[in-house]
Design a protein around this motif. Sequence first.
Motif, short mmCIF file in Angstrom:
data_model
loop_
_atom_site.label_atom_id
_atom_site.label_comp_id
_atom_site.label_asym_id
_atom_site.label_seq_id
_atom_site.Cartn_x
_atom_site.Cartn_y
_atom_site.Cartn_z
N VAL A 264 0.91 -1.31 -0.10
CA VAL A 264 0.18 -0.01 0.00
C VAL A 264 0.97 1.17 0.18
N GLU A 265 1.95 1.24 0.87
CA GLU A 265 2.76 2.54 0.99
C GLU A 265 3.52 2.67 -0.42
N ALA A 266 3.86 1.44 -1.05
CA ALA A 266 4.35 1.78 -2.42
C ALA A 266 3.80 2.17 -3.35
N ILE A 267 2.58 1.98 -3.40
CA ILE A 267 1.57 2.62 -4.49
C ILE A 267 1.06 3.75 -4.22
N GLU A 268 1.58 4.89 -5.05
CA GLU A 268 0.99 6.17 -4.88
C GLU A 268 -0.52 6.25 -4.80
N GLY A 269 -1.17 7.00 -4.00
CA GLY A 269 -2.50 7.35 -4.07
C GLY A 269 -3.50 6.05 -3.29
N LEU A 270 -2.74 5.20 -3.04
CA LEU A 270 -3.54 3.97 -2.49
C LEU A 270 -3.86 4.22 -1.13
N GLY A 275 -8.57 -3.72 -4.51
CA GLY A 275 -8.30 -3.64 -6.13
C GLY A 275 -7.65 -4.83 -6.40
N ALA A 276 -7.14 -4.93 -7.65
CA ALA A 276 -6.48 -5.97 -8.33
C ALA A 276 -5.23 -5.16 -9.09
N LEU A 277 -4.06 -5.50 -8.88
CA LEU A 277 -2.84 -5.21 -9.31
C LEU A 277 -2.28 -5.76 -10.63
N VAL A 278 -2.30 -5.10 -11.65
CA VAL A 278 -2.16 -5.48 -13.05
C VAL A 278 -0.61 -5.93 -13.16
N ALA A 293 0.52 -2.42 -17.32
CA ALA A 293 1.05 -3.15 -16.00
C ALA A 293 1.17 -2.30 -14.98
N GLY A 294 0.95 -2.43 -13.81
CA GLY A 294 1.05 -1.59 -12.75
C GLY A 294 -0.19 -0.75 -12.29
N ASP A 295 -0.94 -0.77 -13.14
CA ASP A 295 -2.32 -0.26 -12.88
C ASP A 295 -2.97 -1.12 -11.78
N VAL A 296 -3.67 -0.43 -10.81
CA VAL A 296 -4.49 -1.04 -9.77
C VAL A 296 -5.99 -0.79 -10.25
N ILE A 297 -6.64 -1.98 -10.62
CA ILE A 297 -8.00 -2.00 -11.13
C ILE A 297 -8.99 -1.60 -9.83
N LEU A 329 -6.11 3.16 -10.77
CA LEU A 329 -5.23 3.99 -10.07
C LEU A 329 -4.07 3.74 -10.83
N ARG A 330 -3.57 5.09 -11.35
CA ARG A 330 -2.23 5.13 -11.98
C ARG A 330 -1.49 6.16 -11.59
N ALA A 331 -0.26 6.03 -11.11
CA ALA A 331 0.47 7.01 -10.57
C ALA A 331 -0.05 8.06 -9.65
#
Length: 460
Positions: A264-270, A275-278, A293-297, A329-331
């Motif tokens: 969670v801490e490593a993914i900005e904005g989460l 969700g599901a991490l692509v 790849a890297g998007d969180v659905i 969720l992207r960047a």
Amino acid sequence: MALVLSQLTPAAAQDRPVSFAELAERVSPAVVNITTTTMVADRMGPQGMVPEGSPFEDFFRDFDNGPGQPRRSSALGSGFVISADGYVVTNNHVIEDADEILIEFFSGDEMPAEVIGTDPNTDIALLKVDAENLDFVNFGDSDGMGSRVGDWVIAMGNPLGQGFSVSAGIVSARNRELSGTYDDYIQTDAAINRGNSGGPLFNMEGEVIGVNTAILSPNGGSIGIGFSMASNVVKNVVDQLQEYGETRRGWLGVRIQNVGDDMVEAIEGLDMARGALVTEVPDGPAKDGGLLAGDVILSFDGMDVPDTRELVRMVGNAPVGKTVDVIVLRAGDEVGLAVTLGRRETMEPVAFPDTVEPDPAEPQEVLGLMLSEVTPELAERFQLAQDSGLVVLDVMPESDASIKGIMPGDLITEAGQQKVTSIAEFEERVQEARDGGRKSILLLIRRQGQPQFMALLVNE
């Protein structure tokens, strides 16, 4: 406290059914016994009938057809009628590989049945008998009233070949997963035994809320832990089998994994693990729709995505060819995309190619990992599925990488949700995470070709 208990007891007693007799009488005509016959190779020669070397061995050989000769094998199961014109639902494993299928009705009448379609993924089969004006039952809502934990249910079927039988219990648990991608089992303590497979689980309204499929047992008999595939899954499958003779599930075209708490801490904005991490986007619907790849659905077709299991079910239940809204969720930003779904059965087997350009370099230690850019020798040594990225040669003991389970032979293809093809790029991603005040960085790792994200501390 004693007064409160005395007031609650009569109410609880009123909720308990006095008898299941009326319900059983009403639904029994729609429940069927199923007998299947299959031709199998008979591996029993004389040596299987008498001890080898016995004086009777020659005698039995004279009357034996010889090893490998076919013989008929019979099996029993259950099912239920869902339409007046003779559609019958059962388990796929009840009728799988059967040469003949015989349906016995509650009245004692028997009729042959043909297979309309099967779905091994949910263990559901749809049969048809040539009949009219049959008694039938309807599917209920397995997510609604009457299907809650603690609600009364009855199971009906042909346990151990004993004919039509009823057992009662409650819904013990919901949303159980055994081994399938689309599993959504209702757990019940109503007695389910061999032969009950394919039979219905009824709520107190006489609606089918599950198809009895499996039991958990150390001895093969019921110990009060039975599993019924939820009717909301079954009905969708049956509708497709009835219309097409096969399933046609929606397909998004991504590889995904759950978001762990450490990510969670490593993914900005989460803000939480959801969700599901692509992990990979091959050619297909998702790529055409703009997923990376890297998007969180976070949302699919207007529904929140709590985890990968729910996303798989949502996509599988969606119609092929439908254009759905997907929020990712992207960047750090939520991005809305429109994806036109493909068909899983035809597209998934050819969806994930493994070819990228190689890029060799010298080994170096970063974050407790001894890394090397891929060389032909390393690709052969570790049997890498692709030749771009950073291969892990060694992991420093007691490092965070070691604790997280990273192993020699793992291939790092992304760091900080950006592709890395060199150690210099990897170090840049690590420094960017530090400069941004992050405690960890998200790595995309391939192990034996399978992608997985891991969060690694950057301040070790």
